[in-house]
Design a protein around this motif. Structure first.
Motif, PDB file in Angstrom:
ATOM      1  N   GLN A 292      25.706 -16.720 -16.404  1.00  0.00           N
ATOM      2  CA  GLN A 292      24.468 -16.835 -17.164  1.00  0.00           C
ATOM      3  C   GLN A 292      24.176 -18.279 -17.532  1.00  0.00           C
ATOM      4  OE1 GLN A 292      22.247 -14.580 -17.681  1.00  0.00           O
ATOM      5  NE2 GLN A 292      20.897 -15.702 -19.088  1.00  0.00           N
ATOM      6  N   LEU A 293      25.219 -19.005 -17.967  1.00  0.00           N
ATOM      7  CA  LEU A 293      25.033 -20.415 -18.322  1.00  0.00           C
ATOM      8  C   LEU A 293      24.638 -21.226 -17.095  1.00  0.00           C
ATOM      9  CD1 LEU A 293      25.164 -22.554 -20.533  1.00  0.00           C
ATOM     10  CD2 LEU A 293      27.604 -22.822 -20.046  1.00  0.00           C
ATOM     11  N   LYS A 294      25.237 -20.936 -15.974  1.00  0.00           N
ATOM     12  CA  LYS A 294      24.857 -21.631 -14.742  1.00  0.00           C
ATOM     13  C   LYS A 294      23.399 -21.353 -14.393  1.00  0.00           C
ATOM     14  CE  LYS A 294      26.195 -22.332  -9.929  1.00  0.00           C
ATOM     15  NZ  LYS A 294      27.164 -21.979  -8.850  1.00  0.00           N
ATOM     16  N   ASN A 295      22.984 -20.097 -14.518  1.00  0.00           N
ATOM     17  CA  ASN A 295      21.585 -19.740 -14.239  1.00  0.00           C
ATOM     18  C   ASN A 295      20.625 -20.476 -15.174  1.00  0.00           C
ATOM     19  OD1 ASN A 295      22.128 -17.964 -12.138  1.00  0.00           O
ATOM     20  ND2 ASN A 295      22.280 -16.181 -13.489  1.00  0.00           N
ATOM     21  N   GLU A 296      20.982 -20.551 -16.448  1.00  0.00           N
ATOM     22  CA  GLU A 296      20.076 -21.146 -17.430  1.00  0.00           C
ATOM     23  C   GLU A 296      19.947 -22.662 -17.271  1.00  0.00           C
ATOM     24  OE1 GLU A 296      21.376 -19.855 -21.252  1.00  0.00           O
ATOM     25  OE2 GLU A 296      20.598 -17.807 -20.984  1.00  0.00           O
ATOM     26  N   ASN A 297      20.796 -23.246 -16.463  1.00  0.00           N
ATOM     27  CA  ASN A 297      20.658 -24.659 -16.142  1.00  0.00           C
ATOM     28  C   ASN A 297      20.060 -24.877 -14.753  1.00  0.00           C
ATOM     29  OD1 ASN A 297      22.050 -26.672 -18.251  1.00  0.00           O
ATOM     30  ND2 ASN A 297      23.076 -24.692 -18.321  1.00  0.00           N
ATOM     31  N   ASP A 298      19.553 -23.809 -14.172  1.00  0.00           N
ATOM     32  CA  ASP A 298      18.801 -23.847 -12.912  1.00  0.00           C
ATOM     33  C   ASP A 298      17.336 -23.665 -13.265  1.00  0.00           C
ATOM     34  OD1 ASP A 298      17.437 -23.191 -10.553  1.00  0.00           O
ATOM     35  OD2 ASP A 298      19.183 -22.199  -9.684  1.00  0.00           O
ATOM     36  N   MET A 299      16.525 -24.687 -13.086  1.00  0.00           N
ATOM     37  CA  MET A 299      15.140 -24.632 -13.538  1.00  0.00           C
ATOM     38  C   MET A 299      14.273 -23.699 -12.705  1.00  0.00           C
ATOM     39  SD  MET A 299      15.138 -26.284 -16.298  1.00  0.00           S
ATOM     40  CE  MET A 299      16.747 -25.489 -16.476  1.00  0.00           C
ATOM     41  N   MET A 300      14.647 -23.438 -11.470  1.00  0.00           N
ATOM     42  CA  MET A 300      13.921 -22.440 -10.688  1.00  0.00           C
ATOM     43  C   MET A 300      14.186 -21.044 -11.260  1.00  0.00           C
ATOM     44  SD  MET A 300      12.195 -24.150  -8.514  1.00  0.00           S
ATOM     45  CE  MET A 300      11.625 -22.818  -7.473  1.00  0.00           C
ATOM     46  N   TRP A 301      15.428 -20.794 -11.635  1.00  0.00           N
ATOM     47  CA  TRP A 301      15.752 -19.519 -12.288  1.00  0.00           C
ATOM     48  C   TRP A 301      15.016 -19.412 -13.613  1.00  0.00           C
ATOM     49  CZ3 TRP A 301      17.631 -17.906 -16.921  1.00  0.00           C
ATOM     50  CH2 TRP A 301      18.117 -16.597 -17.017  1.00  0.00           C
ATOM     51  N   TRP A 302      14.963 -20.509 -14.359  1.00  0.00           N
ATOM     52  CA  TRP A 302      14.310 -20.512 -15.670  1.00  0.00           C
ATOM     53  C   TRP A 302      12.832 -20.150 -15.536  1.00  0.00           C
ATOM     54  CZ3 TRP A 302      16.853 -21.567 -20.329  1.00  0.00           C
ATOM     55  CH2 TRP A 302      16.025 -21.676 -21.461  1.00  0.00           C
ATOM     56  N   LEU A 303      12.156 -20.735 -14.547  1.00  0.00           N
ATOM     57  CA  LEU A 303      10.732 -20.448 -14.354  1.00  0.00           C
ATOM     58  C   LEU A 303      10.496 -18.978 -14.015  1.00  0.00           C
ATOM     59  CD1 LEU A 303       9.609 -23.582 -12.318  1.00  0.00           C
ATOM     60  CD2 LEU A 303       8.907 -22.982 -14.633  1.00  0.00           C
ATOM     61  N   LYS A 304      11.457 -18.365 -13.353  1.00  0.00           N
ATOM     62  CA  LYS A 304      11.293 -16.969 -12.927  1.00  0.00           C
ATOM     63  C   LYS A 304      11.639 -15.984 -14.025  1.00  0.00           C
ATOM     64  CE  LYS A 304      12.637 -13.782  -9.215  1.00  0.00           C
ATOM     65  NZ  LYS A 304      13.437 -13.630  -7.965  1.00  0.00           N
TER      66      LYS A 304
END
Length: 373
Positions: A292-304
């Motif tokens: 989850q922390l890795k995802n939240e530092n991925d801005m493409m994931w964040w936008l989605k």
């Protein structure tokens, strides 16, 4: 002589040339059989290659500003600069900020702060995080003019790439010089800039994260640094007063921290930045095993997966020469209201100072336009 000293570079180049000449001169004498002639040939070849590689390394480091000192290069502890009782506000530093010195901007009229502004070197110690790092603070000419004596100014955090040196933002990128010239020309509003590198716990590359069980770098930038600067300079404390800009790793940090913390930064500029990060030998374990922390530092994931923040960001790339072009175009396409995005896309340009210097003049003007006093 320091790592970035021109004298050291010249000395090593002279040494490399001397070893080359010695090799040509002595080779016939060392062409005989036996241990000593063979050892002599090996020594000359090895010494020549080491001298040439050292000269190339010093020249590349001088151009790109990777490391500021031998201690920086080898990751040993650096002693802080000597603190002097000086501040533009006429008093001692507070909230974890110590003034170390100041210098001119390096433009015509640079000897007068009221005409050209001034660069102050400071040491910032985070109240919440305990992180201590040096930085340079650019103060625009208006900061020293009587007509603006009670005015607060917008501020921008300016970041290098990794590892980077803060000095390169002055000597190679020329942020203060560009800002003063644009302010004098009426192209941008007066703006304070806080210039430093994102690797505030060297030699580790934290990617501007609050590392589980490790340094809380994101908190340092979004809280400690802003509070320290606002307490010592006439800068507002609201997000609309603050922007952040950087190249490469600094660009990733700028966009990420603005999107994740719209209460801290309202605007960001990323010069050749990327949009996600991962563990590697320079970072160590950034995520503590948390997907989850890795995802939240991925801005493409964040936008989605997250609500779009009400911020403005500018991203840059080149159709030829930049590896982030396709990801940048995908990022632009993924942005949703109320978030706003702008871009500078060059026909060609590599991941280097030459490209960023082509983008910087327009980008810094646009960043200043999106900040309020």
């Amino acid at each position: 002589m320091g790592l970035t000293s021109k004298k050291l570079l010249v000395l090593v180049i002279v040494l490399a040339v001397a070893v080359f000449v010695a090799t040509i001169w002595l080779w016939p004498r060392l062409s005989r059989k036996g241990f000593k002639p063979i050892a002599g040939r090996v020594g000359l070849l090895f010494g020549g290659q080491v001298a040439i590689l050292a000269a190339l390394g010093l020249a590349i480091n001088s151009y790109f500003g990777f490391y500021a000192s031998f201690a920086d290069l080898f990751g040993t502890q650096q002693d802080p600069g000597q603190v002097v009782d000086y501040t533009a506000n006429g008093g001692g530093g507070k909230n974890g900020l110590e003034h170390v010195g100041f210098q001119g901007v390096g433009v015509p009229g640079g000897g007068s702060p009221a005409k050209a502004g001034r660069i102050e070197k400071v040491q910032i110690k985070g109240e919440k995080t305990g992180i201590t790092t040096p930085a340079y603070v650019y103060l625009p000419p208006q900061y020293f003019q009587k007509a603006y004596a009670k005015q607060h100014f917008p501020a921008a955090v300016i970041l290098t790439g990794y590892p980077g040196t803060a000095e390169s933002l002055i000597t190679r990128m020329k942020y203060p010089q560009t800002a003063t010239e644009h302010i004098q020309q009426g192209r941008m509003q007066p703006m304070i800039m806080v210039m430093l590198r994102p690797s505030v716990v060297p030699p580790r590359d934290t990617e501007c994260m609050d590392v589980p069980g490790g340094p809380q770098v994101e908190t340092f930038f979004t809280k400690d640094l802003r509070q320290s600067i606002s307490a010592n300079y006439r800068v507002g404390t609201a997000a609309v007063n603050w922007g952040i800009m950087g190249d490469s790793t600094g660009g990733y940090c700028a966009v990420k921290m603005t999107m994740r913390h719209p209460d801290a930064f309202s605007s960001a500029v990323s010069l050749s930045g990327y949009y996600s990060t991962h563990n590697d030998p320079t970072t160590g374990d950034l995520f503590g095993g948390s997907a989850q922390l890795k995802n939240e530092n991925d801005m493409m994931w964040w936008l989605k997966h997250k609500p779009a923040p009400n911020v403005w960001v500018m991203v840059t790339s080149s159709k030829e020469g930049e590896w982030n072009y396709s990801r940048t175009m995908a990022f632009i396409k993924a942005v949703k209201d109320p978030m706003q995005v702008s871009s500078i896309i060059l026909p060609s340009g590599g991941h280097n100072f030459t490209t960023w210097n082509r983008e910087l003049p327009t980008a810094i003007d646009k960043l200043a336009q999106h900040l309020t006093q």
